[in-house]
Scaffold this motif. Structure first.
Motif, mmCIF file in Angstrom:
data_model
loop_
_atom_site.group_PDB
_atom_site.id
_atom_site.type_symbol
_atom_site.label_atom_id
_atom_site.label_comp_id
_atom_site.label_asym_id
_atom_site.label_seq_id
_atom_site.Cartn_x
_atom_site.Cartn_y
_atom_site.Cartn_z
ATOM 1 N N UNK A 1 -5.156 -10.930 1.988
ATOM 2 C CA UNK A 1 -5.732 -9.815 1.208
ATOM 3 C C UNK A 1 -6.845 -9.139 1.988
ATOM 4 N N UNK A 2 -7.707 -9.926 2.598
ATOM 5 C CA UNK A 2 -8.792 -9.361 3.399
ATOM 6 C C UNK A 2 -8.233 -8.643 4.626
ATOM 7 N N UNK A 3 -7.199 -9.221 5.234
ATOM 8 C CA UNK A 3 -6.590 -8.587 6.402
ATOM 9 C C UNK A 3 -5.959 -7.248 6.069
ATOM 10 N N UNK A 4 -5.307 -7.177 4.911
ATOM 11 C CA UNK A 4 -4.698 -5.906 4.488
ATOM 12 C C UNK A 4 -5.781 -4.857 4.262
ATOM 13 N N UNK A 5 -6.910 -5.268 3.695
ATOM 14 C CA UNK A 5 -8.013 -4.336 3.479
ATOM 15 C C UNK A 5 -8.549 -3.818 4.810
ATOM 16 N N UNK A 6 -8.661 -4.705 5.804
ATOM 17 C CA UNK A 6 -9.133 -4.289 7.129
ATOM 18 C C UNK A 6 -8.146 -3.337 7.785
ATOM 19 N N UNK A 7 -6.839 -3.645 7.669
ATOM 20 C CA UNK A 7 -5.836 -2.749 8.264
ATOM 21 C C UNK A 7 -5.966 -1.334 7.721
ATOM 22 N N UNK A 8 -6.317 -1.238 6.429
ATOM 23 C CA UNK A 8 -6.398 0.077 5.806
ATOM 24 C C UNK A 8 -7.712 0.778 6.089
ATOM 25 N N UNK A 9 -8.829 0.017 6.166
ATOM 26 C CA UNK A 9 -10.148 0.663 6.137
ATOM 27 C C UNK A 9 -11.080 0.290 7.284
ATOM 28 N N UNK A 10 -10.622 -0.536 8.252
ATOM 29 C CA UNK A 10 -11.528 -0.915 9.344
ATOM 30 C C UNK A 10 -11.851 0.266 10.242
ATOM 31 N N UNK A 11 -10.946 1.227 10.306
ATOM 32 C CA UNK A 11 -11.162 2.411 11.133
ATOM 33 C C UNK A 11 -11.276 3.652 10.243
ATOM 34 N N UNK A 12 -11.661 4.744 10.845
ATOM 35 C CA UNK A 12 -11.797 5.983 10.078
ATOM 36 C C UNK A 12 -10.445 6.420 9.531
ATOM 37 N N UNK A 13 -10.466 7.034 8.367
ATOM 38 C CA UNK A 13 -9.253 7.587 7.780
ATOM 39 C C UNK A 13 -9.102 9.045 8.205
ATOM 40 N N UNK B 1 -2.114 12.934 4.929
ATOM 41 C CA UNK B 1 -3.112 11.858 4.980
ATOM 42 C C UNK B 1 -2.555 10.721 5.816
ATOM 43 N N UNK B 2 -3.448 9.934 6.387
ATOM 44 C CA UNK B 2 -3.053 8.817 7.234
ATOM 45 C C UNK B 2 -2.222 7.814 6.452
ATOM 46 N N UNK B 3 -1.244 7.198 7.116
ATOM 47 C CA UNK B 3 -0.398 6.186 6.489
ATOM 48 C C UNK B 3 -1.078 4.828 6.424
ATOM 49 N N UNK B 4 -2.216 4.645 7.062
ATOM 50 C CA UNK B 4 -2.810 3.311 7.149
ATOM 51 C C UNK B 4 -3.181 2.755 5.783
ATOM 52 N N UNK B 5 -3.558 3.628 4.854
ATOM 53 C CA UNK B 5 -3.967 3.138 3.537
ATOM 54 C C UNK B 5 -2.814 2.517 2.753
ATOM 55 N N UNK B 6 -1.577 2.775 3.179
ATOM 56 C CA UNK B 6 -0.447 2.206 2.455
ATOM 57 C C UNK B 6 -0.294 0.719 2.693
ATOM 58 N N UNK B 7 -0.884 0.204 3.768
ATOM 59 C CA UNK B 7 -0.783 -1.228 4.060
ATOM 60 C C UNK B 7 -1.325 -2.082 2.935
ATOM 61 N N UNK B 8 -2.475 -1.706 2.391
ATOM 62 C CA UNK B 8 -3.070 -2.478 1.309
ATOM 63 C C UNK B 8 -2.201 -2.396 0.059
ATOM 64 N N UNK B 9 -1.565 -1.240 -0.179
ATOM 65 C CA UNK B 9 -0.711 -1.089 -1.361
ATOM 66 C C UNK B 9 0.518 -1.987 -1.246
ATOM 67 N N UNK B 10 1.129 -2.041 -0.075
ATOM 68 C CA UNK B 10 2.304 -2.882 0.084
ATOM 69 C C UNK B 10 1.948 -4.358 -0.081
ATOM 70 N N UNK B 11 0.780 -4.768 0.404
ATOM 71 C CA UNK B 11 0.361 -6.160 0.233
ATOM 72 C C UNK B 11 0.230 -6.507 -1.251
ATOM 73 N N UNK B 12 -0.401 -5.613 -2.013
ATOM 74 C CA UNK B 12 -0.581 -5.870 -3.442
ATOM 75 C C UNK B 12 0.759 -5.940 -4.163
ATOM 76 N N UNK B 13 1.721 -5.126 -3.746
ATOM 77 C CA UNK B 13 3.045 -5.195 -4.344
ATOM 78 C C UNK B 13 3.678 -6.562 -4.090
ATOM 79 N N UNK B 14 3.590 -7.052 -2.855
ATOM 80 C CA UNK B 14 4.171 -8.349 -2.531
ATOM 81 C C UNK B 14 3.481 -9.475 -3.291
ATOM 82 N N UNK B 15 2.177 -9.331 -3.500
ATOM 83 C CA UNK B 15 1.436 -10.352 -4.235
ATOM 84 C C UNK B 15 1.943 -10.439 -5.666
ATOM 85 N N UNK B 16 2.276 -9.301 -6.257
ATOM 86 C CA UNK B 16 2.761 -9.287 -7.636
ATOM 87 C C UNK B 16 4.130 -9.938 -7.768
#
Length: 492
Positions: free
Chosen positions: A328-340, A393-408
């Motif tokens: 979960x933390x890794x997915x958040x970093x993938x989406x937001x560690x760099x500028x959008x 918009x950048x596609x990077x923010x979708x990484x966190x969404x896909x992780x949350x879907x898999x978690x569900x």
């Protein structure tokens, strides 16, 4: 291009320069506006609620007129400025008050459409995530679907054929990409904006709780103290001994006071004795299985070195392991560690739609990245040529969404409700009452009455005697009359 209003071709009445169509991503409403001119002798008048369909080789827009502004632009021509929404206007006519238990998203959407929007279909709904409990209280159908979308991190929209799309990810590719040489866009129009306001490069995640290894806590008895804290939150009722002798343990406020030696409180974390334990060093032992919170912290060193430290905290009790917390933390970093990155460009090439993935590759600008199309705004350059203003918009923010879907997918989704939550559903019973009134016309009757009037006229039989005012005659035979004293009067 053909513009049908209420299934009739009205293209010849449209001012083509006024036509604007905005195609927004997913559940956001698509809109359309145009002006229509009616000359003297033409009887057509557009009305709110009329259906609108704009087609070329494909359907460019379909929906409902929601506003009409009419004005005279000359003595013989009236102009109608028209605003339209897509089928969201129609699907939201009724409010939903329903509750569901152990039902999938697909079932819930099918139920909503069958009972509240029967002209819509669900051919493109694909979500078997299950809710153990879910309630809608006076929501529109689109608000209900949006609630499902937010709970599952899925996307959705209504297409121009009134079919609901509910899907896990955006994977539709655009009909063309952008490069330095393919002339698919106006180069000077491409604007990209980097934003670090959402940067997160150190993410701490607290999940649920897991059972640890058995632990024993000891306390000193003093003969007066009856309550002793437990430093751990035990998962089940602990065992308690005093001086090596076991004590019976009940649950505080739940079990009978007379049946146990001491009582354990889960939330307050203590053990209470009815009789204070005797003096002793570490003579009170409390043993149980502790619940340990899952906590993980993940850091992106490159982002920290480049942008500085930006910490972020997440609490998600659905996380049940340390590995899930790290992911979960890794997915958040993938989406937001760099500028959008957000941007826009303009093109004359047909075929782009919101929700598509478009690649921008430019050696001149050092760009090679996929972007998600957020909106496409159509305007007319001539009756036969269109211009498209596209936002991305950048596609990077979708990484966190896909992780949350898999978690569900690992368990059923439960919307937080209580037994006290009530879904109110009211019904109005209309009855038609007919009231009749009978009126009988009677023949006119004439009523005559004889009236006798007498008049008594008395002529003064006496000589008037003038007296000073004020004076009022005492009877009709009184000869005295008031006079005004002046130079013309005299007394004899």
């Amino acid at each position: 291009m053909i513009i049908n209003i209420d299934s009739t071709d009205r293209t010849s009445l449209i001012n083509w320069e006024s036509l604007k169509i905005t195609d927004n991503i997913n559940e956001k409403v698509n809109t359309c506006s145009f002006s229509l001119q009616v000359k003297e002798g033409q009887s057509y008048v557009p009305s709110v609620g009329d259906s609108v369909e704009i087609t070329d080789t494909d359907t460019l827009f379909a929906g409902t007129i929601i506003k009409v502004n009419r004005k005279m632009i000359s003595s013989l021509i009236e102009q109608y400025d028209i605003q339209c929404k897509d089928w969201t206007q129609e699907i939201n006519r009724f409010l939903v008050s329903e509750s569901f238990t152990n039902k999938t998203v697909s079932y819930i959407i099918e139920y909503l459409l069958t009972n509240y929007a029967p002209t819509f279909t669900d051919n493109n709904v694909a979500c078997e995530l299950e809710f153990s409990s879910l309630k809608f209280n006076n929501l529109t159908v689109s608000q209900c679907i949006q609630k499902l979308s937010e709970a599952t991190n899925y996307f959705w929209y209504i297409d121009y054929d009134k079919d609901i799309h509910f899907f896990a990810k955006a994977d539709e590719l655009s009909s063309f990409n952008l490069t330095d040489t393919n002339e698919n866009y106006i180069p000077q129009s491409l604007i990209l904006t980097e934003d670090i306001s959402q940067v997160r490069n150190i993410v701490k995640v607290q999940g649920g709780e897991v059972e640890g290894s058995s632990r024993t806590e000891t306390h000193d008895g003093d003969g007066t103290k009856t309550t002793f804290p437990t430093y751990n939150k035990f998962s089940t009722v602990p065992t308690v001994t005093v001086g090596g002798s076991p004590k019976t343990v009940g649950v505080d406020y739940l079990d009978d006071e007379a049946s146990y030696d001491c009582f354990w409180n889960f939330n307050e974390k203590y053990v209470r004795f009815k009789v204070a334990p005797v003096n002793g060093s570490n003579n009170i032992a409390i043993t149980g299985i502790p619940l340990i919170p899952i906590i993980a912290q993940v850091q992106d060193d490159d982002s920290v070195a480049e942008l500085g430290t930006y910490e972020y905290y997440i609490k998600d009790t659905t996380i049940r392991s340390t590995d899930e917390a790290k992911q979960r933390a890794g997915a958040e970093l993938d989406a937001y560690a760099n500028s959008l990155t957000e941007g826009s460009f303009r093109t004359y090439t047909d075929g782009l739609k919101s929700g598509q993935v478009i690649n921008i590759q430019s050696d001149v600008r050092g760009i090679d990245e996929d972007y998600l199309i957020q909106s496409v705004r159509t305007s007319m350059l001539s009756p036969y040529k269109r211009q498209y203003d596209v936002t991305i918009a950048s596609m990077r923010t979708l990484g966190i969404i896909y992780f949350l879907q898999n978690l569900l997918l690992t368990g059923r989704r439960e919307e937080k409700t209580t037994e006290n939550d009530v879904v109110y559903k009211y019904y109005i019973d209309w009855q038609q009452i007919q009231v009749t009134e009978d009126i009988t016309l009677e023949e006119l009757m004439q009523d005559y009455q004889d009236t006798e009037v007498t008049e008594l006229i008395r002529k003064d039989p006496f000589v008037v005697q003038w007296v000073l005012s004020p004076y009022f005659p005492t009877s009709d035979s009184d000869p005295k009359r008031p006079m005004r004293l002046s130079i013309s009067s005299y007394l004899s």
